[in-house]
Every structure is written in structure tokens, then in C-alpha cells.
Design a protein around this motif. Sequence first.
Motif, PDB file in Angstrom:
ATOM      1  N   GLY C 340       0.795  -1.237  -0.335  1.00  0.00           N
ATOM      2  CA  GLY C 340      -0.114  -0.336  -0.106  1.00  0.00           C
ATOM      3  C   GLY C 340       1.350   0.929   0.315  1.00  0.00           C
ATOM      4  N   GLU C 341       1.818   1.341   0.751  1.00  0.00           N
ATOM      5  CA  GLU C 341       2.485   2.227   0.718  1.00  0.00           C
ATOM      6  C   GLU C 341       3.465   2.722  -0.528  1.00  0.00           C
ATOM      7  OE1 GLU C 341       5.938   1.299   3.631  1.00  0.00           O
ATOM      8  OE2 GLU C 341       4.382   1.202   5.080  1.00  0.00           O
ATOM      9  N   MET C 342       3.742   1.542  -1.251  1.00  0.00           N
ATOM     10  CA  MET C 342       4.429   1.036  -1.905  1.00  0.00           C
ATOM     11  C   MET C 342       4.061   2.347  -3.981  1.00  0.00           C
ATOM     12  SD  MET C 342       7.206  -1.649  -2.929  1.00  0.00           S
ATOM     13  CE  MET C 342       5.943  -3.112  -2.981  1.00  0.00           C
ATOM     14  N   GLY C 343       2.252   2.044  -3.263  1.00  0.00           N
ATOM     15  CA  GLY C 343       1.896   2.490  -3.644  1.00  0.00           C
ATOM     16  C   GLY C 343       1.272   3.617  -4.108  1.00  0.00           C
ATOM     17  N   GLU C 344       1.238   4.198  -2.373  1.00  0.00           N
ATOM     18  CA  GLU C 344       1.470   5.217  -2.820  1.00  0.00           C
ATOM     19  C   GLU C 344       2.358   6.644  -3.185  1.00  0.00           C
ATOM     20  OE1 GLU C 344      -1.574   5.183   1.797  1.00  0.00           O
ATOM     21  OE2 GLU C 344       1.048   6.081   1.592  1.00  0.00           O
ATOM     22  N   GLU C 345       3.654   6.193  -2.856  1.00  0.00           N
ATOM     23  CA  GLU C 345       4.374   6.635  -3.431  1.00  0.00           C
ATOM     24  C   GLU C 345       4.969   6.728  -5.197  1.00  0.00           C
ATOM     25  OE1 GLU C 345       7.614   3.996  -1.744  1.00  0.00           O
ATOM     26  OE2 GLU C 345       7.503   4.354  -0.059  1.00  0.00           O
ATOM     27  N   ILE C 346       4.165   5.701  -5.421  1.00  0.00           N
ATOM     28  CA  ILE C 346       4.797   5.795  -7.210  1.00  0.00           C
ATOM     29  C   ILE C 346       3.524   6.613  -7.484  1.00  0.00           C
ATOM     30  CG2 ILE C 346       3.620   4.689  -9.356  1.00  0.00           C
ATOM     31  CD1 ILE C 346       4.799   1.965  -7.919  1.00  0.00           C
ATOM     32  N   LEU C 347       2.121   6.520  -6.787  1.00  0.00           N
ATOM     33  CA  LEU C 347       0.990   7.330  -7.039  1.00  0.00           C
ATOM     34  C   LEU C 347       1.307   8.950  -7.658  1.00  0.00           C
ATOM     35  CD1 LEU C 347      -1.886   7.693  -7.739  1.00  0.00           C
ATOM     36  CD2 LEU C 347      -2.186   7.921  -5.833  1.00  0.00           C
ATOM     37  N   LYS C 348       1.881   9.550  -6.375  1.00  0.00           N
ATOM     38  CA  LYS C 348       3.181  10.519  -6.258  1.00  0.00           C
ATOM     39  C   LYS C 348       3.830  11.159  -7.201  1.00  0.00           C
ATOM     40  CE  LYS C 348       4.784  13.427  -1.661  1.00  0.00           C
ATOM     41  NZ  LYS C 348       6.023  12.708  -0.466  1.00  0.00           N
ATOM     42  N   GLU C 349       4.834  10.852  -7.981  1.00  0.00           N
ATOM     43  CA  GLU C 349       5.019  10.754  -9.257  1.00  0.00           C
ATOM     44  C   GLU C 349       3.867  10.708 -10.254  1.00  0.00           C
ATOM     45  OE1 GLU C 349       8.631   8.937 -10.065  1.00  0.00           O
ATOM     46  OE2 GLU C 349       9.097   8.999  -7.618  1.00  0.00           O
ATOM     47  N   LEU C 350       3.314   9.729 -10.322  1.00  0.00           N
ATOM     48  CA  LEU C 350       2.150   9.849 -11.410  1.00  0.00           C
ATOM     49  C   LEU C 350       1.159  11.515 -11.194  1.00  0.00           C
ATOM     50  CD1 LEU C 350       0.491   6.198 -11.150  1.00  0.00           C
ATOM     51  CD2 LEU C 350       2.581   6.892 -12.628  1.00  0.00           C
ATOM     52  N   LYS C 351       0.938  11.453 -10.251  1.00  0.00           N
ATOM     53  CA  LYS C 351       0.388  13.122 -10.027  1.00  0.00           C
ATOM     54  C   LYS C 351       1.062  14.443 -10.648  1.00  0.00           C
ATOM     55  CE  LYS C 351      -3.892  12.031  -7.317  1.00  0.00           C
ATOM     56  NZ  LYS C 351      -4.706  11.844  -6.137  1.00  0.00           N
ATOM     57  N   ASN C 352       1.978  14.046 -10.099  1.00  0.00           N
ATOM     58  CA  ASN C 352       3.561  15.048 -10.718  1.00  0.00           C
ATOM     59  C   ASN C 352       3.314  15.411 -11.695  1.00  0.00           C
ATOM     60  OD1 ASN C 352       3.970  16.184  -7.808  1.00  0.00           O
ATOM     61  ND2 ASN C 352       5.983  14.899  -7.755  1.00  0.00           N
ATOM     62  N   LYS C 353       3.068  13.887 -12.198  1.00  0.00           N
ATOM     63  CA  LYS C 353       3.672  14.686 -14.268  1.00  0.00           C
ATOM     64  C   LYS C 353       2.123  14.106 -14.483  1.00  0.00           C
ATOM     65  CE  LYS C 353       7.992  13.187 -13.239  1.00  0.00           C
ATOM     66  NZ  LYS C 353       9.506  11.922 -13.219  1.00  0.00           N
ATOM     67  N   GLY C 354       1.646  14.769 -14.413  1.00  0.00           N
ATOM     68  CA  GLY C 354       0.091  14.598 -14.930  1.00  0.00           C
ATOM     69  C   GLY C 354       0.104  12.880 -15.725  1.00  0.00           C
ATOM     70  N   VAL C 355      -0.126  11.715 -14.565  1.00  0.00           N
ATOM     71  CA  VAL C 355      -0.601  11.027 -16.012  1.00  0.00           C
ATOM     72  C   VAL C 355      -2.373  10.947 -15.254  1.00  0.00           C
ATOM     73  CG1 VAL C 355      -0.191   8.212 -15.294  1.00  0.00           C
ATOM     74  CG2 VAL C 355       1.954   9.617 -15.437  1.00  0.00           C
ATOM     75  N   ASP C 356      -2.672  10.452 -15.925  1.00  0.00           N
ATOM     76  CA  ASP C 356      -4.242  10.456 -16.021  1.00  0.00           C
ATOM     77  C   ASP C 356      -4.782   8.880 -16.014  1.00  0.00           C
ATOM     78  OD1 ASP C 356      -3.305  11.956 -18.758  1.00  0.00           O
ATOM     79  OD2 ASP C 356      -5.153  12.728 -17.544  1.00  0.00           O
ATOM     80  N   GLY C 357      -4.216   7.955 -15.848  1.00  0.00           N
ATOM     81  CA  GLY C 357      -4.824   6.645 -15.180  1.00  0.00           C
ATOM     82  C   GLY C 357      -3.813   5.421 -15.602  1.00  0.00           C
ATOM     83  N   ALA C 358      -3.277   4.108 -15.243  1.00  0.00           N
ATOM     84  CA  ALA C 358      -2.150   3.207 -15.381  1.00  0.00           C
ATOM     85  C   ALA C 358      -2.851   1.688 -15.176  1.00  0.00           C
ATOM     86  CB  ALA C 358      -1.797   3.021 -13.773  1.00  0.00           C
ATOM     87  N   ILE C 359      -1.880   0.952 -15.996  1.00  0.00           N
ATOM     88  CA  ILE C 359      -2.514  -0.205 -16.337  1.00  0.00           C
ATOM     89  C   ILE C 359      -0.716  -1.032 -15.375  1.00  0.00           C
ATOM     90  CG2 ILE C 359      -2.390  -1.944 -17.372  1.00  0.00           C
ATOM     91  CD1 ILE C 359      -2.679  -0.421 -19.579  1.00  0.00           C
ATOM     92  N   LEU C 360      -1.205  -1.970 -14.211  1.00  0.00           N
ATOM     93  CA  LEU C 360      -0.873  -2.560 -13.723  1.00  0.00           C
ATOM     94  C   LEU C 360      -0.879  -3.914 -14.035  1.00  0.00           C
ATOM     95  CD1 LEU C 360       1.163  -3.387 -10.792  1.00  0.00           C
ATOM     96  CD2 LEU C 360      -1.564  -3.304  -9.995  1.00  0.00           C
ATOM     97  N   THR C 361       0.128  -4.605 -14.617  1.00  0.00           N
ATOM     98  CA  THR C 361       0.343  -6.256 -14.622  1.00  0.00           C
ATOM     99  C   THR C 361       0.829  -7.129 -13.446  1.00  0.00           C
ATOM    100  OG1 THR C 361       2.436  -5.549 -15.809  1.00  0.00           O
ATOM    101  CG2 THR C 361       0.339  -6.161 -17.286  1.00  0.00           C
ATOM    102  N   SER C 362       0.310  -7.582 -13.771  1.00  0.00           N
ATOM    103  CA  SER C 362       0.344  -9.242 -12.351  1.00  0.00           C
ATOM    104  C   SER C 362       0.612 -10.058 -12.499  1.00  0.00           C
ATOM    105  CB  SER C 362      -0.864  -9.209 -11.081  1.00  0.00           C
ATOM    106  OG  SER C 362      -0.841  -7.401 -10.546  1.00  0.00           O
ATOM    107  N   THR C 363       1.466 -11.312 -12.000  1.00  0.00           N
ATOM    108  CA  THR C 363       1.719 -12.722 -12.602  1.00  0.00           C
ATOM    109  C   THR C 363       0.848 -13.818 -11.608  1.00  0.00           C
ATOM    110  OG1 THR C 363       3.664 -12.834 -11.353  1.00  0.00           O
ATOM    111  CG2 THR C 363       3.775 -12.156 -13.442  1.00  0.00           C
TER     112      THR C 363
END
Lengths: 77, 427, 363
Positions: C340-363
Amino acid sequence: MEKAGFPIVNITAVPEVSTMLGLTRVLKGESIVNVLGNIKLSKEQEKRLRRKYVLRALEILKMDIKEKQVFTLEGKY
Amino acid sequence: MRLQIDQIEISDLKIGSKTHVSDHVLWVDFDELREIILQDDRIKAVELNIVHPGERVRIVNVADVIQPRCKIGRDNEDFPGWLGKIATAGRGRTRSLRGISIVLSNRHSKRAYSAIVDMFGIGGELSTYGSLKNISIAPTPSENAEERDFESAVKIAGLKTAVYLAQAAEGHSIDATEVYELNTPGLKKSNLPKVAYYYQLYTPQHDYQGISDPILYGTEVTNIFPTLIHPNEVLDGAVVNAQTVRGMETYSIQNHPVIKGLYKRHGKELDFVGVVIGVASMEPVQRKRMAMMAANLISNTLGADGVILTKVHGGMARVDLSLVAEACEIIGIKTTLLVNLGHSGISLAEGALFNSEYLNAIANVGQTLEKVRLPRADKILGGTDDTVIFNPDFVQRACNDTIEIEGFLLAGLYNYLGGAKVIAVDY
Amino acid sequence: MNQKKLRVMHYMNQFFGQEGHEDRADMKFLVKEGPVGPGLALQKILGEEGEIIATIICGDNYFAENIHKASEEAVKLIGPYAPNLFFAGPAFEAGRYGIACGAICKIVQERFGIPAITGISEENPGVELYRRDVYICRTERSALRMVESLSNMANLALKLISKEKGSKLVSGENIGRPSEDGYFSRGVVKNEHTQKATAERAIDILLVKVQGKPFQTELEMVNFGVIKPPAPMRKNLSLCQIALISDGGLVPKGNPGGLKARGNLVWSGYEIENFLPEDFSSANYEVAHTGYYSAHVLANPNRLVPADILRDLEKEGIIGKLHPIFYSTSGNATDYKRCGEMGEEILKELKNKGVDGAILTST
């Protein structure tokens, strides 16, 4: 990320886990070892399949979702 | 089908000029055994050793642990599909030696990790095999032996040894006789609950080089549909462990705790109606399909009221098992699952990896990743002092002053079939 | 058998330390010789086993407003006394006090390697923050049962110090389960010896369940809660910036980010043009993830991280832009909270860079 209201879709071959965690936009992938690929197909066919998945994922990102769902390429899981 | 296992208690294991059992002591002619093993031209040489509990020996690169067993009066039917011809295991008489085991090492294994057996210290105490007298077998491949082929040769060497040793006890007095008899079609009507066993045999998620290990009558089981098997077949050599020891060995399958447990109460507290075997699936729709079909067999063919389910090591194996259990519960069959905790440092509930109101009856086989710290060994078998012993955080070698391993790699500590007297508890 | 008396130190806030009330909540650290306030009761309970040599007192605000600084200060003051046992509180329901108790016990344990015990009531935030690090005895909300709480804390402490062999599989410690010894679950799972093997226990459970009678499971489910579905991307797709994330452990050869193949706690960002170009070579990748067979992904990493498709879609104008950074982590036996923390950290970067949406691929 979802809790923060960010649109994200999880493509996974084990949608049960994602659903258990409460994820709202889940797209069932191909298989665990090859979530957006298929070794039985030719390179071109595989790329076309992958493109279908990505377009479906983008479609889901544009959908208004009311409650958590697991999607497949064609419809719902 | 009726199986009788004649158990002979072995009090000591020694090297001798002729292989035989006398007065409960098993003497082994290493020259003869070596010759038998070297008949396989994939094996160039083989190290044989006898170890006793208390000796400061660590056996590494353990690929399997096997109990000496042989068929009595049935020619060439030992471990059918591996050694013997294709024949039904689980009928007639089988001789079994208690108190000893064969610890098989593949010192040339390139797999990510392999198990160990310690004969001393805390490792010796915790592992069931640390308190047995053991024969350690470590073959060396010949120059042109292909890697996977050699793995099979190693397994066969172990199984050959199992038969060889058990045959040596012919004529010796028998210490205990176990009879396993089950005739599901002929089951009398009773008020007892009908209980089945769902046996998840395998998961391909960890397949080394993407190839599955053979385990059922000498062949691999990936992608098989769920099917029925007689419990005696499992006890009598139809199923051997895969090529890695992860909380399960052939020895534990030969002494299958769930099957033995259900047999013990058969006709008294329950009617044991049979065994369904299945394999974990990698693909979501196939997973649902197999789960449904397994549940249908358990319900429609076996007529079970309840089912015990076990899994193999792996997270996907856990998800798969939970789907089979759910499919059973939905059609009214009560389930109890045996599962492990695979995470450390978080609570039981957070480590569960599945979440369903149906899965409310679970027996846990322990937290299989809990690390064990083991003391220095004086001698290493099945490898060298430099053999790397797997640890997720750092590199360590077999002869270090202390080594730290995750529990599931200490053979005989945990058992996915429920054979260990362990439970994982929230603290 | 303890040959020597234990050297015990006790932490408390300004109120229990008899320095004042809320008016003194800002007071700095003060060390007094011997037991103070509730420490007198604690000394009686310890009897000959231990001697409270000093009491360390601090204002609730002073500590809670700068936990890190206050913790370090405390360590400097405690060090010279060389205690071999430490108690804090009990704090009961007082939130700042509970946090201070948890924090000071945590640092004392870490720095001095001695048992540090406190007592807090269930809804106090100090519990959730520190129960994984420290033994926190469960108390009631009000300070009425002070002596009982102190007894509980003392008993637990003495058990920790005692050398008797217990039923734990690995450490042989003598601590009972949380419910038995009255402390909050540490969030740790430990293995224990049992009388019956798991198979036998499983059949016992099933026989009860089949009869419709109440049974005891050995593993409870947790409810991970309901997440409100985020609103969809509002912009026209042809204007959207999309990011790729994966927990399949795909990294450059050499694993410079140090992702662990199991129990991983970190993520790495890689410039996708360099990381997964059109003319990629399988030799340049590795997979830090032991939970799946990785050959297919290594043969063509686009199977896990579909950069090829997103690039095409960008060229064709179907999406606005593929976000230039790919975020990689490894999700094998990973701690749920850390994820959950990692998600928050990554989200911070995405928001800063104006990303609109993301695709998370899992195995």
C-alpha cells in the motif's frame, strides 16, 4: 492507488486475489507466466492479442464503475 | 482393494559384506548397491554413506527422502512406471522398513534451492529424518548425461535402493502389520458421514525450465483433469514426490497422514469414500473448470458429505485449492483445508491469501517460511563445504558457523500433507 | 534464576510523574532517582526481582510532536543507567501518552537490546502504531486498574527474561499467546509444537463441521474492506497519458534497484525508452520473482509490460502519451501494508507528472 481515487486497472491471471483485496477494476489476463502473451500463437497473432488486452484495459479505465468487477476480453468474469 | 504393509523395525544400519537383516540390524553391501546404481549409464559414480542421529552431519542438495519398500510376491511391480512395469500399486503385500530412510542428493542440481537434512542439533530435533538412521546417496552424472535426465536417474537410484534394502529383510520377523482395505462401490449403508480426500498433486507455477516433474506412475500430471485414484495406490508407490523437497517428500507420501488418518476412522466415525486427485491450474478459466469438475466427482461419484483438501508449496496452489473447496461448499459438501502460512511478519489473516466465507474450516500446517538457525556441521554429505544453502537475503555456505534457512527447506520439519505436529499461531 | 537484581527504568508522562497536568504537557525530559508515582506500585510488584533505579519523565506534547527527536533524547538519558529492563506507562486511553510509550519502548529495545514493556488500551492509536514492534499489554481505558495493569506488564517482562524453555518451535521462548498473556498481537506468526499432527486435527474439525456443530478454525479470514471505485479517466483517450506498472519483478540485468525475489519492499522507476526499446534483447533483463516461471517474460518482456502496444497506440493517436517511466516492483510474498505504501509513493510521482491512468500487470 485506488483508495486515493486514481484510475488504475489490474491485469492479472489470478483475479481472485485482486478481488479479495477489494480492487475495483480487474481484467483477467492470459496466464500467470504469460499475462499478456501466448506461446501457442505466432508473433503477429500474439501482438494482436496483446493489443486487444491493452485496448480493453483502456476501455475499462474510461468506464464508470459502480462496484468492483472482474472483466475479461469479451465481457465479465 | 486390499493392501497389507509388513513393517520391520530396523534398530541399526551398518556397512557389511553381504546385504541382509538379522536381529533387526540392516547390513548393507555398499559394493553391490553401488553396482546396481551404476547400471544406469547416466550415472558415473555414486557416494554412499550411512549416518546416525547425533552425528554432526549435514546432508545438502536433498532431492528426496524415501522409505525402503518392496512388493512381496509381485515381480517387477515396485514403484510402477519408474522401476516396475505399469501395474496397479496398492494391492497385495508390501514390505516396509521402519526407523531408516534414504536421503537422496543431487549435488549437481541447478535448481534455485534444495533441502537439507541435519542429523544433529536443533535441525536434527526439528526434522523427522534427523532422528532416523539414514543412508545418504549422492550420484554424479556421466559426461553426456542431460540435466533433466540425470534428475530422473537420481530418483531412480533412490527408488532402486528403497527396493534393494526392503528386499534384504525377506524372511525376517515382522514387527507390525498394517491393513488398508477400501471397496467404495461395495460400501455398506451407514449413518456415518461420508468423507473424501481431495489431493492436489502438483502446481506447475515453479516448473524448472518450464518442464513439469513426473510424479504419478512415472509421468507428469500438469493439465490432467481431476480424476479418482484408490488411496492404496498413493500409499504404495504410485505417487512419488517431485524433484524438489518443499514441505513434502516421497517418504511422507508413502505414509500419507490424511489417508492413514481417514482409514483409521473408517467405519467408526466416518466412511472414507475415496480420493480425487487434481493439479493447480495456471489459467483462470481452466482453474474454475477443474475446480467444478473436482467438486462434481466428490459429490456425484463419491457421494461425500465432507472433504479434506491438501495443497503443495506455492501461492497459486493455495488459490487453486480454495476454489476447489468453494466449489464443493457451494454444492453442499463441507470442507476442511490444510494450508500453510507463506509470509513472515504479518498476521495469520493477512497471510491467508484467500478470503471467502465458505473457507471457514482450516487446519494450518505451520508458517513454512519461518527461519531456523542451524549450528555448524562437521561434515557435509551430498555436496561440499562450499555448497550454497539458499537464503532469500544473503549467500551462505554449507559449512558456515551458523546457517539460517526457511523452514520448508529443512526436510521433515513441515509437511503439507499434515504429518507434522505443528501449528502457526498469531503472536 | 536471577543472581542479580534487575536494573529497571520506568518512563511516564508529566501527570503520573507528578510534575503537573496539561499545563506541563510541553515539559522536557527529567530524570528522577528511584520509583515515582505508579512506579512505587511497580516496585512492590517486582519485589526482590528488580530495583527501579530511575524514572524518566516527559511532557506528552513534547514527545508526540517530535517523536524522533524525543526518542533520541531519551536514549541519551537512559544509556548511563544501563538498565536491563524497561517499562513505560501504562498509558491507558491517553493518545499522546500511548504513542510516547510505544515509541520509547521501541527505541530502548533496539538500542539496548533489553525488554521494554508498556500498557495501552485498545483504541489508543499507540497500539496500532507500535504493537508490531513492542509488547503492549492490554489495559482498560481508565486508570482505575493501575495495579493490575502493572502486574500484567511485570509478569510478561519476567517471562521474557526467564530462561525456561517454552513451546515455541524455533526460539524456545516462554511467552504465551496474546490472549493468554494479555498483550496485543505482535502481528507475527510463530510456529508451535502440538500434540496432534495437522492431518488429525483437520479430520477432527471436519467431523464437527459436518455435524453442523460449532468448530474452531486455525486460520481466520480477514476482510480487506471495500474500496470505492475511482472515477474513470475523464479526458478523451487521445489526450490521456498512461503509465505502466508491474509487480512481476522485471528489472534490468544485474537488478540495480535491488528488488528482492521474495519479500520485496522496494520499487524502481526505469525510463521506458531505454529499458524496453523496440529492439530489445532478452539478455538485458532478469526477473526478481520466484513465484512464477519467467522464461516467457524474459523472451519478450512486452508480455508483462506492453510497451510495444502503448507505443503503437501513441503513434496512432489513440492515446495521448505513454508515460516515460515504467514502475517495477516484485509482488511475491510481499507485506500487504508495504504494498500500500509503495502504491502511495508511485502515485505521488504519477500525479506530479500529470498521468491520467495506469495499467498494473501482475503475475
